[in-house]
Scaffold this active site. Structure first.
Site, PDB file in Angstrom:
ATOM      1  N   SER A 197       0.845  -1.192   0.000  1.00  0.00           N
ATOM      2  CA  SER A 197       0.000   0.000   0.000  1.00  0.00           C
ATOM      3  C   SER A 197       0.875   1.234   0.000  1.00  0.00           C
ATOM      4  CB  SER A 197      -0.902   0.017   1.246  1.00  0.00           C
ATOM      5  OG  SER A 197      -1.587   1.260   1.363  1.00  0.00           O
TER       6      SER A 197
ATOM      7  N   TYR B 213      -2.857  -1.132  10.324  1.00  0.00           N
ATOM      8  CA  TYR B 213      -2.870  -1.489   8.899  1.00  0.00           C
ATOM      9  C   TYR B 213      -1.646  -0.915   8.195  1.00  0.00           C
ATOM     10  CZ  TYR B 213      -4.118  -1.405   3.938  1.00  0.00           C
ATOM     11  OH  TYR B 213      -4.099  -1.537   2.566  1.00  0.00           O
TER      12      TYR B 213
END
Length: 252
Positions: free
Chosen positions: A138, A151
């Site tokens: 990400s 996360y």
């Protein structure tokens, strides 16, 4: 990587980026096997893409990973591409108490899942004339979202793992590529059609173009400013990024 003549296994292939990549590779004539925990969703995707295969997998369960790896090696001996895509993104608050169960779920799915699955398949992949491992990390691995601290940390850790793995496989037939999506309009958070989110079809198109090269990291143009490391200015960048999002929060 070579985009054709592959046998590809994709985790989290029933929606969002996983399904988008699965369908893009399927259209190019590759043999594609998707996985997920819910059979109904797997059946829905394979019905929409005749010839695509599916295997139920609980990426949080080491026994399920080992069982699926055994099945893949037995039933798909030409398997040469692994795409570690499955992930979850609950919000949290690092300035308060974080539910340990949620933290463990994030780290197990986003970090240990790819590590365990790659480990279960790595010797098979090394026996292939050419093979590729793709890790979906990400842009938040480089620019953490404060309200998804765990996360963001899990994706930073997976990025670090990919760097080490790539180096150690440098003299083998296995290549390691990483894709680092920006905010893409999928249901990972909530499919809200927010104009700040990159359309899924545009992301898939640009990512497939990047994967067709030997690039170690495939970063779409929208994420490139985030990927470019600000060095000593990192703290100012992270603070400004999160302050701008607090002014106009991500829909949840």
């Amino acid at each position: 990587m070579q985009l054709t003549d592959n046998t590809i296994f994709i985790t989290g292939g029933t929606s969002g980026i996983g399904r988008g990549l699965a369908e893009a590779f399927h259209k190019l004539g590759n043999r594609v096997i998707i996985s997920g925990r819910r059979k109904a969703l797997l059946d829905e995707v394979t019905a929409a893409n005749p010839g695509m295969k599916a295997i139920e997998l609980d990426i949080n369960d080491p026994a399920s990973i080992q069982s699926v790896a055994t099945t893949l090696i037995r039933d798909y001996p030409t398997l040469n591409v692994l795409i570690n895509n499955a992930g979850i993104m609950p919000f949290d608050n690092a300035a308060a108490v974080i539910d340990d169960t949620v933290s463990q779920a994030i780290l197990t799915t986003n970090l240990l899942g790819p590590i365990r699955l790659t480990s279960a398949l790595i010797e098979h992949l090394k026996r292939q004339p050419r093979a590729t491992i793709i890790h979906n990390t990400s842009a938040l691995a480089y620019l953490p979202l404060a309200v998804s601290a765990v996360y963001s940390a899990s994706k930073a850790a997976l990025h670090s793992y990919a760097l080490s793995q790539r180096f150690l496989l440098r003299d083998s037939s296995v290549r390691v590529q990483e894709i680092a999506p920006p905010w893409v309009n999928t249901d990972l958070i909530k499919k809200s059609d927010d104009p700040r989110a990159m359309p899924l079809d545009a992301f898939i198109e640009q990512t497939m173009a990047g994967l067709s090269t030997e690039a170690e990291e495939v970063v779409v143009e929208a994420a490139r400013p985030i990927r470019d490391n600000p060095g000593a200015n990192e703290h100012a960048l992270v603070n400004a990024f999160n302050a701008s999002l607090l002014a106009n929060p991500v829909p949840v």
